[in-house]
Design a protein around this motif. Sequence first.
Motif, PDB file in Angstrom:
ATOM      1  N   LYS A  80      -1.700  39.929   3.686  1.00  0.00           N
ATOM      2  CA  LYS A  80      -0.768  39.186   2.832  1.00  0.00           C
ATOM      3  C   LYS A  80      -0.310  37.906   3.510  1.00  0.00           C
ATOM      4  O   LYS A  80      -0.247  36.845   2.878  1.00  0.00           O
ATOM      5  CB  LYS A  80       0.434  40.073   2.503  1.00  0.00           C
ATOM      6  CG  LYS A  80       1.471  39.398   1.613  1.00  0.00           C
ATOM      7  CD  LYS A  80       2.615  40.336   1.318  1.00  0.00           C
ATOM      8  CE  LYS A  80       3.457  40.598   2.544  1.00  0.00           C
ATOM      9  NZ  LYS A  80       4.663  41.411   2.257  1.00  0.00           N
ATOM     10  N   ALA A  81      -0.017  37.998   4.808  1.00  0.00           N
ATOM     11  CA  ALA A  81       0.414  36.813   5.553  1.00  0.00           C
ATOM     12  C   ALA A  81      -0.690  35.766   5.611  1.00  0.00           C
ATOM     13  O   ALA A  81      -0.426  34.564   5.522  1.00  0.00           O
ATOM     14  CB  ALA A  81       0.844  37.216   6.967  1.00  0.00           C
ATOM     15  N   SER A  82      -1.932  36.221   5.742  1.00  0.00           N
ATOM     16  CA  SER A  82      -3.071  35.294   5.788  1.00  0.00           C
ATOM     17  C   SER A  82      -3.235  34.566   4.462  1.00  0.00           C
ATOM     18  O   SER A  82      -3.511  33.362   4.427  1.00  0.00           O
ATOM     19  CB  SER A  82      -4.354  36.052   6.137  1.00  0.00           C
ATOM     20  OG  SER A  82      -4.252  36.709   7.378  1.00  0.00           O
ATOM     21  N   ILE A  83      -3.085  35.299   3.357  1.00  0.00           N
ATOM     22  CA  ILE A  83      -3.204  34.682   2.029  1.00  0.00           C
ATOM     23  C   ILE A  83      -2.087  33.673   1.797  1.00  0.00           C
ATOM     24  O   ILE A  83      -2.304  32.578   1.269  1.00  0.00           O
ATOM     25  CB  ILE A  83      -3.210  35.769   0.941  1.00  0.00           C
ATOM     26  CG1 ILE A  83      -4.469  36.630   1.071  1.00  0.00           C
ATOM     27  CG2 ILE A  83      -3.151  35.142  -0.454  1.00  0.00           C
ATOM     28  CD1 ILE A  83      -4.495  37.817   0.127  1.00  0.00           C
ATOM     29  N   VAL A  84      -0.856  34.039   2.206  1.00  0.00           N
ATOM     30  CA  VAL A  84       0.282  33.127   2.044  1.00  0.00           C
ATOM     31  C   VAL A  84       0.080  31.866   2.882  1.00  0.00           C
ATOM     32  O   VAL A  84       0.344  30.746   2.431  1.00  0.00           O
ATOM     33  CB  VAL A  84       1.595  33.839   2.434  1.00  0.00           C
ATOM     34  CG1 VAL A  84       2.749  32.839   2.486  1.00  0.00           C
ATOM     35  CG2 VAL A  84       1.909  34.955   1.457  1.00  0.00           C
ATOM     36  N   ALA A  85      -0.420  32.047   4.127  1.00  0.00           N
ATOM     37  CA  ALA A  85      -0.622  30.903   5.016  1.00  0.00           C
ATOM     38  C   ALA A  85      -1.691  29.949   4.500  1.00  0.00           C
ATOM     39  O   ALA A  85      -1.646  28.742   4.769  1.00  0.00           O
ATOM     40  CB  ALA A  85      -0.990  31.393   6.419  1.00  0.00           C
ATOM     41  N   SER A  86      -2.656  30.481   3.755  1.00  0.00           N
ATOM     42  CA  SER A  86      -3.756  29.639   3.264  1.00  0.00           C
ATOM     43  C   SER A  86      -3.590  29.262   1.794  1.00  0.00           C
ATOM     44  O   SER A  86      -4.538  28.771   1.183  1.00  0.00           O
ATOM     45  CB  SER A  86      -5.087  30.375   3.458  1.00  0.00           C
ATOM     46  OG  SER A  86      -5.074  31.636   2.825  1.00  0.00           O
ATOM     47  N   ARG A  87      -2.402  29.470   1.240  1.00  0.00           N
ATOM     48  CA  ARG A  87      -2.200  29.239  -0.206  1.00  0.00           C
ATOM     49  C   ARG A  87      -2.415  27.776  -0.602  1.00  0.00           C
ATOM     50  O   ARG A  87      -2.937  27.500  -1.687  1.00  0.00           O
ATOM     51  CB  ARG A  87      -0.806  29.706  -0.625  1.00  0.00           C
ATOM     52  CG  ARG A  87       0.353  28.956   0.005  1.00  0.00           C
ATOM     53  CD  ARG A  87       1.693  29.597  -0.358  1.00  0.00           C
ATOM     54  NE  ARG A  87       2.829  28.870   0.168  1.00  0.00           N
ATOM     55  CZ  ARG A  87       3.290  28.998   1.391  1.00  0.00           C
ATOM     56  NH1 ARG A  87       2.692  29.820   2.232  1.00  0.00           N
ATOM     57  NH2 ARG A  87       4.342  28.296   1.808  1.00  0.00           N
ATOM     58  N   VAL A  88      -2.040  26.837   0.273  1.00  0.00           N
ATOM     59  CA  VAL A  88      -2.208  25.412  -0.056  1.00  0.00           C
ATOM     60  C   VAL A  88      -3.690  25.058  -0.110  1.00  0.00           C
ATOM     61  O   VAL A  88      -4.150  24.380  -1.041  1.00  0.00           O
ATOM     62  CB  VAL A  88      -1.467  24.531   0.967  1.00  0.00           C
ATOM     63  CG1 VAL A  88      -1.738  23.058   0.681  1.00  0.00           C
ATOM     64  CG2 VAL A  88       0.032  24.813   0.930  1.00  0.00           C
ATOM     65  N   LYS A  89      -4.447  25.536   0.883  1.00  0.00           N
ATOM     66  CA  LYS A  89      -5.882  25.251   0.908  1.00  0.00           C
ATOM     67  C   LYS A  89      -6.576  25.886  -0.296  1.00  0.00           C
ATOM     68  O   LYS A  89      -7.463  25.263  -0.902  1.00  0.00           O
ATOM     69  CB  LYS A  89      -6.495  25.787   2.206  1.00  0.00           C
ATOM     70  CG  LYS A  89      -5.966  25.100   3.456  1.00  0.00           C
ATOM     71  CD  LYS A  89      -6.562  25.710   4.705  1.00  0.00           C
ATOM     72  CE  LYS A  89      -5.989  25.077   5.961  1.00  0.00           C
ATOM     73  NZ  LYS A  89      -6.515  25.719   7.189  1.00  0.00           N
ATOM     74  N   ILE A  90      -6.177  27.102  -0.632  1.00  0.00           N
ATOM     75  CA  ILE A  90      -6.783  27.773  -1.785  1.00  0.00           C
ATOM     76  C   ILE A  90      -6.438  27.033  -3.072  1.00  0.00           C
ATOM     77  O   ILE A  90      -7.279  26.892  -3.965  1.00  0.00           O
ATOM     78  CB  ILE A  90      -6.317  29.240  -1.853  1.00  0.00           C
ATOM     79  CG1 ILE A  90      -6.877  30.023  -0.664  1.00  0.00           C
ATOM     80  CG2 ILE A  90      -6.744  29.893  -3.151  1.00  0.00           C
ATOM     81  CD1 ILE A  90      -6.402  31.463  -0.590  1.00  0.00           C
ATOM     82  N   ALA A  91      -5.186  26.552  -3.176  1.00  0.00           N
ATOM     83  CA  ALA A  91      -4.768  25.810  -4.372  1.00  0.00           C
ATOM     84  C   ALA A  91      -5.584  24.527  -4.526  1.00  0.00           C
ATOM     85  O   ALA A  91      -6.020  24.180  -5.638  1.00  0.00           O
ATOM     86  CB  ALA A  91      -3.275  25.486  -4.297  1.00  0.00           C
ATOM     87  N   VAL A  92      -5.802  23.808  -3.421  1.00  0.00           N
ATOM     88  CA  VAL A  92      -6.618  22.585  -3.465  1.00  0.00           C
ATOM     89  C   VAL A  92      -8.051  22.917  -3.863  1.00  0.00           C
ATOM     90  O   VAL A  92      -8.675  22.221  -4.668  1.00  0.00           O
ATOM     91  CB  VAL A  92      -6.586  21.884  -2.096  1.00  0.00           C
ATOM     92  CG1 VAL A  92      -7.575  20.724  -2.067  1.00  0.00           C
ATOM     93  CG2 VAL A  92      -5.181  21.379  -1.785  1.00  0.00           C
ATOM     94  N   PHE A  93      -8.571  24.017  -3.308  1.00  0.00           N
ATOM     95  CA  PHE A  93      -9.926  24.441  -3.637  1.00  0.00           C
ATOM     96  C   PHE A  93     -10.055  24.777  -5.125  1.00  0.00           C
ATOM     97  O   PHE A  93     -11.005  24.341  -5.797  1.00  0.00           O
ATOM     98  CB  PHE A  93     -10.292  25.660  -2.788  1.00  0.00           C
ATOM     99  CG  PHE A  93     -11.495  26.402  -3.278  1.00  0.00           C
ATOM    100  CD1 PHE A  93     -12.775  25.901  -3.084  1.00  0.00           C
ATOM    101  CD2 PHE A  93     -11.355  27.613  -3.944  1.00  0.00           C
ATOM    102  CE1 PHE A  93     -13.889  26.584  -3.544  1.00  0.00           C
ATOM    103  CE2 PHE A  93     -12.454  28.302  -4.401  1.00  0.00           C
ATOM    104  CZ  PHE A  93     -13.727  27.789  -4.204  1.00  0.00           C
ATOM    105  N   LEU A  94      -9.099  25.521  -5.671  1.00  0.00           N
ATOM    106  CA  LEU A  94      -9.146  25.890  -7.086  1.00  0.00           C
ATOM    107  C   LEU A  94      -9.023  24.650  -7.982  1.00  0.00           C
ATOM    108  O   LEU A  94      -9.669  24.577  -9.037  1.00  0.00           O
ATOM    109  CB  LEU A  94      -8.022  26.880  -7.407  1.00  0.00           C
ATOM    110  CG  LEU A  94      -8.162  28.280  -6.783  1.00  0.00           C
ATOM    111  CD1 LEU A  94      -6.940  29.130  -7.109  1.00  0.00           C
ATOM    112  CD2 LEU A  94      -9.426  28.970  -7.291  1.00  0.00           C
ATOM    113  N   PHE A  95      -8.202  23.698  -7.545  1.00  0.00           N
ATOM    114  CA  PHE A  95      -8.067  22.465  -8.310  1.00  0.00           C
ATOM    115  C   PHE A  95      -9.394  21.704  -8.331  1.00  0.00           C
ATOM    116  O   PHE A  95      -9.807  21.175  -9.377  1.00  0.00           O
ATOM    117  CB  PHE A  95      -6.969  21.591  -7.703  1.00  0.00           C
ATOM    118  CG  PHE A  95      -6.771  20.281  -8.425  1.00  0.00           C
ATOM    119  CD1 PHE A  95      -6.137  20.239  -9.658  1.00  0.00           C
ATOM    120  CD2 PHE A  95      -7.225  19.099  -7.861  1.00  0.00           C
ATOM    121  CE1 PHE A  95      -5.964  19.031 -10.330  1.00  0.00           C
ATOM    122  CE2 PHE A  95      -7.052  17.893  -8.527  1.00  0.00           C
ATOM    123  CZ  PHE A  95      -6.420  17.863  -9.764  1.00  0.00           C
ATOM    124  N   ALA A  96     -10.098  21.670  -7.190  1.00  0.00           N
ATOM    125  CA  ALA A  96     -11.398  21.001  -7.116  1.00  0.00           C
ATOM    126  C   ALA A  96     -12.419  21.701  -8.014  1.00  0.00           C
ATOM    127  O   ALA A  96     -13.224  21.042  -8.686  1.00  0.00           O
ATOM    128  CB  ALA A  96     -11.888  20.979  -5.666  1.00  0.00           C
TER     129      ALA A  96
END
Length: 288
Positions: free
Chosen positions: A144-160
């Motif tokens: 859970k901590a790993s997902i929270v820490a990478s949420r910005v990168k994942i959000a940018v990826f999903l936007f792309a």
Amino acid sequence: MIERPTSSNWRDKLHEIIYEADTPAGKAFDVILLIFIIASIALVMLESINRIDNKYHDILYYGEWVVTILFSVEYIARIITVKKPFKYIFSFYGVVDFLSTIPMYLSFFFVGSQALVSLRALRLLRVFRILKVARYLGASNQLKASIVASRVKIAVFLFAVLVSSVIFGTIMYLVEGEENGFTNIPKSVYWCIVTLTTVGFGDIAPQTALGQFITSIIMILGYGIIAVPTGIVSAEFVKGNGKDGEKTSDREDFPEQLHLNSKSCQNCAASDHKDYAKFCHKCGHNLD
């Protein structure tokens, strides 16, 4: 193993067994509870199969009542062992525990053929018990901590990915046209998302050579896209492991690795305390 001071207070001992897993009794309680949770989920699944339910209805029914009663006892025990019961009752897991226990009791208030449909819908709430499993998986907190820490990168990826889907969907609408099933841009974007994620329902397929060429490019990109979020989360997960393994002190009487344990504050129910913590990191209550 962390040694706990003995306590003459039965409530403190019960709290240690129910909420913590650093003692043999606490570990045994968690294992037994996990077994009953899995058994309960199995009962719900078997009951949904008409052939099995018609043959073993009574066994499944009474088995469900046994599990419900045991979960009810556990729920009451969790309430009486904390100093602020409403903190637990209205917490996430408190609500989950309540929702996973109450449906069988609600059946007493829904009697008669007219309420059978509503009753079956209410009994589906029992699947909330599967959420109770998560609290006993120690690595889930790190994930859970790993997902929270990478949420910005994942959000940018999903936007792309979304932008790419809109671009390719629009191109396919222009190339294929309505006669080949690409009747509008939203439907073409839907097709592109399905193709990009390598699902491929097959309800729409390109017919022109250019469209098939573009589709091939999208499908190849799809395989690369699948690996991106996995790599992002995995990198954060490894980084988290590295932090846990860092040397925290040069003292001989202090361990090189400072781990989190299953200590749960009896006052506020906070968890994730350090091994050598004497007081709750949230409310300051004595943990010993």
